[in-house]
Design an enzyme around this catalytic site. Structure first.
Site, PDB file in Angstrom:
ATOM      1  N   HIS A   1     -12.818  15.977  75.954  1.00 49.61           N
ATOM      2  CA  HIS A   1     -12.140  14.798  75.405  1.00 49.61           C
ATOM      3  C   HIS A   1     -12.521  13.600  76.262  1.00 49.61           C
ATOM      4  CE1 HIS A   1      -8.607  17.160  73.403  1.00 49.61           C
ATOM      5  NE2 HIS A   1      -9.766  17.736  73.199  1.00 49.61           N
TER       6      HIS A   1
ATOM      7  N   GLU B   1     -10.793  11.298  77.611  1.00 50.72           N
ATOM      8  CA  GLU B   1      -9.944  11.140  78.790  1.00 50.72           C
ATOM      9  C   GLU B   1     -10.343  12.100  79.911  1.00 50.72           C
ATOM     10  OE1 GLU B   1      -9.018  11.664  75.577  1.00 50.72           O
ATOM     11  OE2 GLU B   1      -6.903  11.163  75.326  1.00 50.72           O
TER      12      GLU B   1
ATOM     13  N   CYS C   1      -3.509  13.872  73.883  1.00 52.52           N
ATOM     14  CA  CYS C   1      -2.977  15.177  73.513  1.00 52.52           C
ATOM     15  C   CYS C   1      -2.335  15.819  74.749  1.00 52.52           C
ATOM     16  CB  CYS C   1      -4.096  16.060  72.971  1.00 52.52           C
ATOM     17  SG  CYS C   1      -5.303  16.558  74.236  1.00 52.52           S
TER      18      CYS C   1
ATOM     19  N   CYS D   1      -4.824  16.298  77.764  1.00 55.22           N
ATOM     20  CA  CYS D   1      -5.128  15.054  78.475  1.00 55.22           C
ATOM     21  C   CYS D   1      -3.906  14.492  79.184  1.00 55.22           C
ATOM     22  CB  CYS D   1      -5.731  14.043  77.518  1.00 55.22           C
ATOM     23  SG  CYS D   1      -7.317  14.629  76.835  1.00 55.22           S
TER      24      CYS D   1
END
Length: 143
Positions: A47, A49, A77, A80
């Protein structure tokens, strides 16, 4: 947020969910910027992040980023949000809210639990319409 949105657009062009992230310090110095790479890396942890946090650690070291702001185009999410708490990021700024998979203002609301060791300052909805439009256009093309 402008850089994060540009990265999200690049992610969409590459067939990735359009999410971009930037980690900067209080002076606006950018340590890292990334876009989602889940599909290209075949890695569910890639991801934007997570990539930015890892890149920042590689650049500056240290286990805490309390003097930093993470700017991301989508509400993080649970994966993260957990990493944001672990790195003790000082401020989280995000664009679009994510009622389905978000974990900050929706779902598990990671930072609202007493057992969460760190809660960043949170600013949601920054350029929300623009960030949401990117996601809606991307997923409309997939259906």
């Amino acid at each position: 947020m402008i850089t994060a949105i540009e990265l999200a657009c690049q992610a969409a062009e590459a067939g990735e969910v359009p999410v971009g992230a930037v980690l900067s310090n209080d002076d606006g110095v950018i340590f890292a910027a990334a876009r989602n790479c889940v599909e290209s890396e075949q890695n569910p942890m890639a991801h934007a992040e997570m990539l930015v946090l890892a890149q920042t650690y590689a650049v500056r070291g240290g286990k805490y980023f309390s003097d930093c702001t993470l700017t991301v185009t989508l509400e993080p999410c649970v994966l993260c949000a957990g990493a944001i708490a672990a790195f003790r990021v000082g401020k989280l700024v995000f664009g679009a809210y994510d009622p389905k998979s978000g974990a900050v203002e929706h779902g598990p609301r990671v930072f609202s639990h007493a057992t969460t060791h760190h809660k960043p300052e949170i600013i949601g909805g920054v350029r929300e319409a623009e960030c949401s439009a990117l996601l809606k256009a991307f997923f409309a093309g997939k259906r």
